[in-house]
Structure formats: structure tokens, C-alpha cells
Design a protein around this motif. Structure first.
Motif, PDB file in Angstrom:
ATOM      1  N   ARG A  61       0.833  -1.179   0.000  1.00 49.87           N
ATOM      2  CA  ARG A  61       0.000   0.000   0.000  1.00 49.87           C
ATOM      3  C   ARG A  61       0.877   1.242   0.000  1.00 49.87           C
ATOM      4  O   ARG A  61       1.833   1.335   0.742  1.00 49.87           O
ATOM      5  CB  ARG A  61      -0.865  -0.008   1.254  1.00 49.87           C
ATOM      6  CG  ARG A  61      -2.256   0.436   0.975  1.00 49.87           C
ATOM      7  CD  ARG A  61      -3.082   0.308   2.237  1.00 49.87           C
ATOM      8  NE  ARG A  61      -4.241  -0.482   2.030  1.00 49.87           N
ATOM      9  CZ  ARG A  61      -5.370  -0.027   1.520  1.00 49.87           C
ATOM     10  NH1 ARG A  61      -5.498   1.210   1.180  1.00 49.87           N
ATOM     11  NH2 ARG A  61      -6.390  -0.806   1.375  1.00 49.87           N
TER      12      ARG A  61
ATOM     13  N   PRO B 147      -1.157   8.193  -1.304  1.00 45.15           N
ATOM     14  CA  PRO B 147      -1.673   8.723  -2.571  1.00 45.15           C
ATOM     15  C   PRO B 147      -0.673   9.664  -3.228  1.00 45.15           C
ATOM     16  O   PRO B 147       0.043  10.389  -2.554  1.00 45.15           O
ATOM     17  CB  PRO B 147      -2.926   9.508  -2.158  1.00 45.15           C
ATOM     18  CG  PRO B 147      -3.209   9.130  -0.758  1.00 45.15           C
ATOM     19  CD  PRO B 147      -1.959   8.554  -0.167  1.00 45.15           C
TER      20      PRO B 147
ATOM     21  N   SER C  74      -8.415   2.682 -11.058  1.00 45.67           N
ATOM     22  CA  SER C  74      -8.997   3.118  -9.786  1.00 45.67           C
ATOM     23  C   SER C  74     -10.434   2.637  -9.702  1.00 45.67           C
ATOM     24  O   SER C  74     -11.118   2.501 -10.719  1.00 45.67           O
ATOM     25  CB  SER C  74      -8.972   4.649  -9.675  1.00 45.67           C
ATOM     26  OG  SER C  74      -7.660   5.127  -9.767  1.00 45.67           O
TER      27      SER C  74
ATOM     28  N   ASP D 155     -12.506   0.483  -0.885  1.00 47.48           N
ATOM     29  CA  ASP D 155     -11.308   0.575  -0.056  1.00 47.48           C
ATOM     30  C   ASP D 155     -10.727  -0.805   0.239  1.00 47.48           C
ATOM     31  O   ASP D 155      -9.658  -0.924   0.837  1.00 47.48           O
ATOM     32  CB  ASP D 155     -11.629   1.272   1.269  1.00 47.48           C
ATOM     33  CG  ASP D 155     -12.020   2.722   1.082  1.00 47.48           C
ATOM     34  OD1 ASP D 155     -11.501   3.376   0.161  1.00 47.48           O
ATOM     35  OD2 ASP D 155     -12.868   3.202   1.863  1.00 47.48           O
TER      36      ASP D 155
ATOM     37  N   LEU E 113      -8.808  -4.216  -0.075  1.00 47.98           N
ATOM     38  CA  LEU E 113      -7.610  -4.665  -0.774  1.00 47.98           C
ATOM     39  C   LEU E 113      -7.908  -5.935  -1.567  1.00 47.98           C
ATOM     40  O   LEU E 113      -8.747  -6.738  -1.158  1.00 47.98           O
ATOM     41  CB  LEU E 113      -6.504  -4.965   0.234  1.00 47.98           C
ATOM     42  CG  LEU E 113      -5.968  -3.788   1.024  1.00 47.98           C
ATOM     43  CD1 LEU E 113      -4.964  -4.270   2.062  1.00 47.98           C
ATOM     44  CD2 LEU E 113      -5.324  -2.784   0.096  1.00 47.98           C
TER      45      LEU E 113
ATOM     46  N   VAL F 117      -0.826  -0.691  -4.478  1.00 48.32           N
ATOM     47  CA  VAL F 117      -2.196  -0.298  -4.172  1.00 48.32           C
ATOM     48  C   VAL F 117      -2.121   0.980  -3.351  1.00 48.32           C
ATOM     49  O   VAL F 117      -1.433   1.028  -2.332  1.00 48.32           O
ATOM     50  CB  VAL F 117      -2.942  -1.398  -3.378  1.00 48.32           C
ATOM     51  CG1 VAL F 117      -4.368  -0.959  -3.069  1.00 48.32           C
ATOM     52  CG2 VAL F 117      -2.916  -2.722  -4.124  1.00 48.32           C
ATOM     53  N   ALA F 118      -2.812   2.015  -3.820  1.00 47.65           N
ATOM     54  CA  ALA F 118      -2.809   3.304  -3.120  1.00 47.65           C
ATOM     55  C   ALA F 118      -4.228   3.697  -2.750  1.00 47.65           C
ATOM     56  O   ALA F 118      -5.150   3.577  -3.572  1.00 47.65           O
ATOM     57  CB  ALA F 118      -2.190   4.380  -4.011  1.00 47.65           C
ATOM     58  N   GLU F 119      -4.391   4.137  -1.513  1.00 49.21           N
ATOM     59  CA  GLU F 119      -5.680   4.688  -1.097  1.00 49.21           C
ATOM     60  C   GLU F 119      -5.861   6.038  -1.774  1.00 49.21           C
ATOM     61  O   GLU F 119      -4.900   6.795  -1.924  1.00 49.21           O
ATOM     62  CB  GLU F 119      -5.706   4.873   0.420  1.00 49.21           C
ATOM     63  CG  GLU F 119      -5.618   3.582   1.183  1.00 49.21           C
ATOM     64  CD  GLU F 119      -5.484   3.825   2.679  1.00 49.21           C
ATOM     65  OE1 GLU F 119      -4.821   4.804   3.074  1.00 49.21           O
ATOM     66  OE2 GLU F 119      -6.044   3.027   3.439  1.00 49.21           O
TER      67      GLU F 119
ATOM     68  N   LYS G 166      -9.532   3.114  -4.223  1.00 46.82           N
ATOM     69  CA  LYS G 166      -8.115   2.786  -4.350  1.00 46.82           C
ATOM     70  C   LYS G 166      -7.693   2.861  -5.804  1.00 46.82           C
ATOM     71  O   LYS G 166      -8.519   2.843  -6.708  1.00 46.82           O
ATOM     72  CB  LYS G 166      -7.832   1.398  -3.799  1.00 46.82           C
ATOM     73  CG  LYS G 166      -8.478   0.274  -4.597  1.00 46.82           C
ATOM     74  CD  LYS G 166      -8.221  -1.059  -3.975  1.00 46.82           C
ATOM     75  CE  LYS G 166      -9.047  -2.161  -4.587  1.00 46.82           C
ATOM     76  NZ  LYS G 166     -10.491  -1.997  -4.473  1.00 46.82           N
ATOM     77  N   ARG G 167      -6.380   2.922  -5.995  1.00 48.88           N
ATOM     78  CA  ARG G 167      -5.783   2.845  -7.329  1.00 48.88           C
ATOM     79  C   ARG G 167      -4.770   1.728  -7.284  1.00 48.88           C
ATOM     80  O   ARG G 167      -3.898   1.674  -6.405  1.00 48.88           O
ATOM     81  CB  ARG G 167      -5.090   4.148  -7.711  1.00 48.88           C
ATOM     82  CG  ARG G 167      -4.402   4.055  -9.081  1.00 48.88           C
ATOM     83  CD  ARG G 167      -3.694   5.333  -9.511  1.00 48.88           C
ATOM     84  NE  ARG G 167      -2.788   5.818  -8.497  1.00 48.88           N
ATOM     85  CZ  ARG G 167      -2.910   6.990  -7.875  1.00 48.88           C
ATOM     86  NH1 ARG G 167      -3.900   7.803  -8.151  1.00 48.88           N
ATOM     87  NH2 ARG G 167      -2.038   7.357  -6.977  1.00 48.88           N
ATOM     88  N   ILE G 168      -4.876   0.814  -8.234  1.00 50.73           N
ATOM     89  CA  ILE G 168      -3.896  -0.261  -8.369  1.00 50.73           C
ATOM     90  C   ILE G 168      -3.063   0.037  -9.607  1.00 50.73           C
ATOM     91  O   ILE G 168      -3.607   0.259 -10.682  1.00 50.73           O
ATOM     92  CB  ILE G 168      -4.570  -1.638  -8.484  1.00 50.73           C
ATOM     93  CG1 ILE G 168      -5.389  -1.920  -7.214  1.00 50.73           C
ATOM     94  CG2 ILE G 168      -3.524  -2.729  -8.710  1.00 50.73           C
ATOM     95  CD1 ILE G 168      -6.165  -3.213  -7.251  1.00 50.73           C
TER      96      ILE G 168
END
Length: 144
Positions: A2, A5, A89, A93, A95, A127-129, A135-137
């Protein structure tokens, strides 16, 4: 893994923002076009196997966003000497997880193979919140 952002887009200034695809097929078309144009513009080798891997990763990420993430809310692709970077995205939220191949009675379950495929084919997966939820992978598939 993770990440925090990011405040900047993964797209290069010469790569205008693309519309968000509504279906995996649209995302694959966008990635294939970006790879063809990006490899040509940068004089990079773009082997068929790398294109196939990037298209499969794109398909899995966008399908998972639709099935498990509440829809695709963002999409970006960029090609450089490090590979093709695909970011998807969604609204969730949650994972990504690896689903067991069998249920409690030992019967094979359908699905659940997408995330392991992404992790195997991509050199780097993050993976970013997102600040407003979701989220964006981002997965980087090497050009080999």
C-alpha cells in the motif's frame, strides 16, 4: 503493498488524459494503442509477449474493479523503457485478495485467479488509497 496517494498523474505531458473505459475490452484497446504508439515514439522493442501480458493484466484489473470495486473510476497507461504502467482506480477501499480455489466441501470455485495473474505478470504492483475513498492499483509490466 500500500502506498500513500500521489498528487501527480502517471501520464506524461505528451500523453493527454484518456477517458475512463467502461469495459475491459475498451481498456485493452487503449493499452494496445498506447503500447504501439509509445514503443514507436521511444524506439523501444515491444515484444508480442509483453503486449499479451499487459493486456491480460489490464483485463484482470478492470474486471476486478467492475466486479468487486464498484466500477472503474480512473484509468491511466504509460509506456517507457521500464515497461507499461497500467493504473486502475475504483470505489472500494478493500484490498485485493487471493480467493481459495475450493470451498469448504472441496469443490472448485469459479474465479479468484485474477489477482495472482496480475502479481505474476507485473514486475511491480502497488495499491494506493485515494483521498476521497477507493483505491488505485498500478501494475508495471516489463517490456522484456
Amino acid at each position: 503493498m500500500r502506498d500513500k496517494p500521489r498528487t501527480s498523474s502517471l501520464a506524461t505531458p505528451s500523453n493527454p488524459r484518456r477517458p475512463v473505459p467502461g469495459r475491459p475490452a475498451e481498456a485493452r484497446e487503449t493499452v494496445e494503442r498506447a503500447m504501439t504508439e509509445g514503443c514507436r515514439a521511444r524506439a523501444l522493442a515491444c515484444p508480442a509477449e509483453a503486449v499479451e501480458d499487459a493486456l491480460l493484466v489490464t483485463s484482470e484489473l478492470t474486471t476486478n474493479a467492475l466486479l468487486h470495486g464498484g466500477g472503474i473510476t480512473g484509468f491511466d497507461v504509460d509506456v517507457d523503457s521500464g515497461g507499461v504502467r497500467v493504473s486502475v482506480s475504483d470505489r472500494s477501499d478493500e484490498l485485493p485478495v487471493v480467493a481459495p480455489a475450493a470451498d469448504e466441501q472441496g469443490r472448485t470455485r469459479p474465479g479468484g485467479r485474477g489477482w495472482p495473474i496480475v502479481c505474476r505478470l507485473a514486475r511491480d504492483v502497488r495499491v494506493a488509497e485515494l483521498p476521497r475513498g477507493g483505491k488505485r492499483i498500478t501494475a508495471v509490466v516489463p517490456l522484456r
